[in-house]
Each structure stands twice: as C-alpha cells, then as structure tokens.
Design an enzyme around this catalytic site. Sequence first.
Site, short mmCIF file in Angstrom:
data_model
loop_
_atom_site.label_atom_id
_atom_site.label_comp_id
_atom_site.label_asym_id
_atom_site.label_seq_id
_atom_site.Cartn_x
_atom_site.Cartn_y
_atom_site.Cartn_z
N ASP A 98 44.73 6.91 15.34
CA ASP A 98 43.03 6.53 16.74
C ASP A 98 42.23 5.13 15.40
OD1 ASP A 98 41.25 6.94 17.76
OD2 ASP A 98 40.05 8.38 16.44
N LYS A 149 42.00 2.59 17.34
CA LYS A 149 40.54 1.90 18.84
C LYS A 149 40.75 0.64 18.88
CE LYS A 149 37.37 5.68 18.30
NZ LYS A 149 38.06 6.75 17.10
N LYS A 174 45.47 13.76 12.96
CA LYS A 174 45.22 12.58 13.46
C LYS A 174 43.97 11.61 12.43
CE LYS A 174 40.29 12.02 15.17
NZ LYS A 174 39.88 10.66 14.41
N ASP A 193 38.76 14.23 9.42
CA ASP A 193 38.09 12.96 9.09
C ASP A 193 37.61 13.04 7.74
OD1 ASP A 193 38.39 11.67 11.38
OD2 ASP A 193 37.39 13.36 12.16
N ILE A 246 42.81 -9.48 20.05
CA ILE A 246 43.60 -10.26 20.99
C ILE A 246 44.94 -9.80 20.91
CG2 ILE A 246 42.64 -12.13 20.40
CD1 ILE A 246 44.57 -13.15 18.51
N THR A 303 33.00 9.02 22.93
CA THR A 303 31.32 10.04 22.98
C THR A 303 30.93 10.03 22.20
OG1 THR A 303 32.60 11.38 20.53
CG2 THR A 303 33.41 11.50 22.91
#
Length: 258
Positions: A86, A88, A59, A37, A92, A144
Amino acid sequence: MTTDLPHSVLPHSDLPHSDLPHSVLPLADRRVIVALDFDDRRAAEALVERLGEACGFYKIGLELLTAAGPGLARDLVERGHEVFLDLKLFEIPHSVAGAVRAAGALGASMVTVHAMGGTGIMSAAVEAAREFPRLRVLALTVVTSMTGSDLADIGVAADTEEQVLRLARLAVGAGCDGVIASPREAGVLRELLGPDRLIVTPGVVLEPEGAAGGHARPGTPRAAFAAGASHVVVGRSVARAADPVAALRGCAPADSCG
C-alpha cells in the site's frame, strides 16, 4: 446489492492453479487481507506466526516498509503469502513507474497509486506493471479518513461519494485493475465498474459500532462483501484481538462460511 465476486479475485489467486507452485496454493480465503500496521518487523512477524494458515494475504504500508525495509514483503511471498504493498504513490510518472517495478520485483500482488494524481501517473503504473503478471494496480480514490469537509479544504466541491466515483472512472480509463474506497462506497462502485474490477475496502470493523481506528467511513466486512467488495482490509480488529484467528474468521464473506 449483492454480486458474484470477479473470477480474478476468488480466494486462491488470479492465476490458474497450474501456474502456481504448490507452496503458494492457499488454505485461507484471500479476499480478507490483514494489515501489518506495525512499526517494526518483529511485531509484524509475531502476528503472521499467530495467524498461521488462517491468513494468506497481508498488507504492508508505508510505516512498516520504512521501518523494516522491503525484505519482509519478499519473505512473505517466498513463504506462499500474497502481499499488498500500500504505497499510495503520488509522484511524477517516471518515479511511479520505477516504484511499481520495484513492487513487482518483490513479488507483490497489489500496489496502490493515488487517483488524484491523474491519468498520467496511473497510466505509468499500469504500463510498468505489465512486466509482472501477478501485480495488480489499484487506484486510491478518497482516503477513508477523509470527509466532505476535508475535500472542501482542498478545493473539491463534490461530496465523498461523488469524488470516489469520479476518480474511479478516471482509474478505469487509465487501465487500473481496480480501486480502493471505503466500505460505504462498495455498492455504487460495483454498479459503476461491473463485475470484474477489484474493489478493495479498508476501514472495516467487526461490529457496526466498533472503533473506526481513524476511518471516517467505516463498515463491517460482511456488509462490504455483500455490497460488492472483492477484498476487505482489516487491521487492529484482528491484530489486537485476544484470538486473532477467530477475529479473522469473523471477517470472512458469507459464501465462505459453513
């Protein structure tokens, strides 16, 4: 609740060792995924360097992907690491399928799609991933950071656990390999999904009262594994530790400790 981990997510890989080049055979327990991150590649690379052989799975989220581009993901895979993109995805179905194929082409092992986007986009992601045997499609249930009041704000009457389970059922119906949820839902999800689906839990903290880092439903990695999580994702607890390797080892499931 305790459970054996699914065979497909044991520390090494979902593929038999004979199918893997020697360089990707891990020395680390790959059930613990470290979140990169960061907002630049140099910082991410520095953490990877510090962790060395202690970590085999990283990640990459939207912040780092946007700042550094896809090259880091490709480079990590080439060095023998697994990568969880990741993304998310909530678009469409055609666009979701294209993004999943791009993730597969980079060599990613996991990619996320929003379960709240419905069966159409999850099914499109699953179909696109068939071209890439290593790639697993995970459905994000309830972020989360969200609470019941957040769900109410968007017109969802269910509490977080009810919504997580509802979306998990939808994900299974669409053919997803597993789900993303908080550590607090790992137990009920394992009961619902059985032994083989992946349950990946971000929002883990090393101590029960540790800083949650924006997660509204945190838990410890050991508790998440004991409840039935196949993988946990840990971020600042490792990245900001004085000794990141020691912190990472503190996240390991009980069955990997001497």
